[in-house]
Design an enzyme around this catalytic site. Structure first.
Site, mmCIF file in Angstrom:
data_model
loop_
_atom_site.group_PDB
_atom_site.id
_atom_site.type_symbol
_atom_site.label_atom_id
_atom_site.label_comp_id
_atom_site.label_asym_id
_atom_site.label_seq_id
_atom_site.Cartn_x
_atom_site.Cartn_y
_atom_site.Cartn_z
ATOM 1 N N TRP A 128 0.866 -1.191 0.000
ATOM 2 C CA TRP A 128 0.000 0.000 0.000
ATOM 3 C C TRP A 128 0.903 1.241 0.000
ATOM 4 O O TRP A 128 1.835 1.331 0.809
ATOM 5 C CB TRP A 128 -0.881 -0.036 1.250
ATOM 6 C CG TRP A 128 -1.785 1.135 1.410
ATOM 7 C CD1 TRP A 128 -2.566 1.708 0.453
ATOM 8 C CD2 TRP A 128 -2.019 1.876 2.609
ATOM 9 N NE1 TRP A 128 -3.280 2.755 0.986
ATOM 10 C CE2 TRP A 128 -2.958 2.880 2.313
ATOM 11 C CE3 TRP A 128 -1.539 1.784 3.919
ATOM 12 C CZ2 TRP A 128 -3.424 3.786 3.261
ATOM 13 C CZ3 TRP A 128 -2.000 2.679 4.866
ATOM 14 C CH2 TRP A 128 -2.934 3.669 4.524
ATOM 15 N N ASP A 209 -0.242 -5.674 9.406
ATOM 16 C CA ASP A 209 -1.212 -4.611 9.139
ATOM 17 C C ASP A 209 -2.541 -5.282 8.797
ATOM 18 O O ASP A 209 -2.673 -5.932 7.760
ATOM 19 C CB ASP A 209 -0.712 -3.758 7.959
ATOM 20 C CG ASP A 209 -1.666 -2.615 7.653
ATOM 21 O OD1 ASP A 209 -2.633 -2.407 8.410
ATOM 22 O OD2 ASP A 209 -1.433 -1.919 6.639
ATOM 23 N N LYS A 244 -12.692 -0.049 7.431
ATOM 24 C CA LYS A 244 -13.430 -0.803 6.426
ATOM 25 C C LYS A 244 -14.492 -1.689 7.074
ATOM 26 O O LYS A 244 -15.650 -1.654 6.678
ATOM 27 C CB LYS A 244 -12.477 -1.687 5.603
ATOM 28 C CG LYS A 244 -11.201 -0.992 5.166
ATOM 29 C CD LYS A 244 -11.418 0.014 4.075
ATOM 30 C CE LYS A 244 -10.418 1.141 4.124
ATOM 31 N NZ LYS A 244 -9.239 1.055 3.378
HETATM 32 N N1 PMP Z 1 -3.389 -0.454 5.826
HETATM 33 C C1 PMP Z 1 -3.872 -0.710 4.615
HETATM 34 C C2 PMP Z 1 -3.296 -1.830 3.835
HETATM 35 C C3 PMP Z 1 -4.900 0.070 4.088
HETATM 36 O O1 PMP Z 1 -5.364 -0.200 2.866
HETATM 37 C C4 PMP Z 1 -5.414 1.129 4.864
HETATM 38 C C5 PMP Z 1 -6.521 2.006 4.347
HETATM 39 N N2 PMP Z 1 -6.598 2.200 3.022
HETATM 40 C C6 PMP Z 1 -4.877 1.344 6.138
HETATM 41 C C7 PMP Z 1 -3.869 0.522 6.584
HETATM 42 C C8 PMP Z 1 -5.283 2.455 7.043
HETATM 43 O O2 PMP Z 1 -6.572 2.746 7.190
HETATM 44 P P1 PMP Z 1 -7.147 3.863 8.129
HETATM 45 O O3 PMP Z 1 -6.048 4.725 8.628
HETATM 46 O O4 PMP Z 1 -8.124 4.579 7.292
HETATM 47 O O5 PMP Z 1 -7.790 3.113 9.251
#
Ligand code: PMP
Length: 390
Positions: A128, A209, A244
């Site tokens: 990512w 993650d 999500k």
């Molecule tokens: N890790 C990954 C792989 C993600 O795709 C995302 C969100 N796109 C996140 C972490 C972090 O998400 P957030 O900070 O919105 O909770």
């Protein structure tokens, strides 16, 4: 002071949303930013979240500071969701609420730097895009290990192992818990086991993650790999996100979990994470975490499990729909085999550019698509546009 600065280009993924919004074509298709969407193209508030929110509004007594720890009720509930209610594991773990998964990743990186400023974090190729600034800004060195093989649309595990064999004790290996972003291709449990053996022998620390728990095979199934590591290894870190699976994107809700050999070591590490939090943003936002706590600790949990199942099943059916719609354009049978919201279509940047300019179909240059952006209203148009640029 500021006149020396040049304007920076927009973030490539967020910039795509702006371009999509400004496109007047009524047939335009947005497969860019990774948010879940319904058949109507909406990103809804989950029914369990609406119910929890109504209760919270009716009962909330104060907006006073909670402190860097956030809500301890949330911390306990989220830790159980990630690690299961195995008491032996719970005892060795400590969890701290964070501003989203991004906040958790950054806190983890800061903790690693404090312990070992020389540590390198190894990230998958590809990973990512925001992993790089989130971890790199903490001052850690980054290196890559091979992961996705575009030719076979699957994990090149042999190449991954070959490089990870060289990772020394004290370094950290970032792994995607499930639904790999951007490639949608996950490790098998046997492969997680092999990584656990390597981590134990070589002394590196896994940092998992977990941003899509429940979007792959199921809420419990998607945590199986990281639970295997947590049970077998003396130490690991987990960054988790509620963006999500609770649809709480803008509420910035997540957590960092430290698993150590002893409860004391984990709690000590958590006290350092709290100090880091205090020095960056002081304390996390309360609202999203209180909703998650309300859902996970009471009668709304089942409703939430149904909400997640609905999203997961819809994504899977869209994967089948897309593969069928593209069946005469090439071999896209890999799409239903992959997990979560993302897959690479395998198009060149030039083809992605033509999709945008000639057909108003928006995706990241790498041809990563957000499957949830597909629906029965745009599938034929989308498949035809892809056929035209192939
Ligand atoms: N890790 C990954 C792989 C993600 O795709 C995302 C969100 N796109 C996140 C972490 C972090 O998400 P957030 O900070 O919105 O909770």
């Amino acid at each position: 002071m500021f006149e020396t600065l040049q304007a920076l280009p927009a973030d490539p993924i967020l910039g795509l949303s702006v371009a999509y919004r400004e496109d007047p074509n009524p047939d335009k298709v947005d497969l860019g930013v990774g948010v879940y969407k319904t058949e109507q193209g909406q990103t809804p508030v989950l029914s369990s979240v609406i119910a929890a929110q109504n209760r919270l509004v009716a009962t909330e007594q104060t907006k006073a500071y909670q402190g860097p720890v956030g809500s301890e009720g949330f911390n306990v509930a989220l830790q159980q969701l990630i690690l299961s209610d195995d008491p032996a594991l719970q005892q060795r773990a400590a969890t701290l609420q964070s501003p989203g998964g991004c906040g958790a990743l950054r806190l983890g990186a800061e903790l690693i730097r404090e312990i070992n400023p020389q540590a390198t974090i190894w990230v998958s190729t590809p990973t990512w895009a925001n992993h790089i600034p989130l971890l790199g800004s903490a001052g850690l060195k980054l290196q890559e290990y091979p992961y996705y093989d575009p030719a076979s649309q699957s994990v090149n595990f042999d190449a991954m192992v070959e490089v990870l064999k060289t990772v020394p004790a004290g370094d950290v290996v970032l792994l995607h818990g499930c639904c790999h972003n951007p490639c949608g291709t996950d490790l098998t449990l046997e492969q997680w086991q092999q990584l656990a053996d390597m981590a134990r022998q070589q002394g590196f620390t896994p940092f998992v993650d977990l941003a899509y728990q429940g979007f792959g095979d199921g809420i419990e199934e998607d945590a199986a790999g990281l639970r295997l590591l947590a049970k077998q290894l003396p130490e690991m870190l987990i960054a988790s996100s509620c963006s999500k699976n609770f649809g709480l994107y803008r509420e910035r809700t997540g957590a960092i979990t430290v698993v150590s050999a002893t409860a004391e070591a984990s709690n000590n590490a958590r006290s350092h994470l709290m100090k880091v939090a205090r020095g960056i943003y002081s304390m996390p936002p309360a609202h999203g975490a209180l909703l998650v706590e309300e859902i996970l600790t009471g009668d709304l949990k089942q409703q939430w499990q149904q909400d997640v199942a609905e999203m997961r099943e819809r994504i899977h059916s869209l994967r089948l729909l897309l593969a069928n719609a593209l069946a005469d354009a090439g071999d896209f049978s890999f799409i239903p085999q992959q997990k979560g919201m993302f897959s690479f279509l395998g198009l060149s940047p030039e083809q992605v550019g033509r999709l945008k300019t000639e057909h108003s179909v928006y995706m990241v240059d790498s041809s990563r698509i957000n499957i949830a952006g597909v629906n029965s209203g745009n599938i034929d148009y989308l498949a035809e546009a892809i056929r035209k640029v192939l």
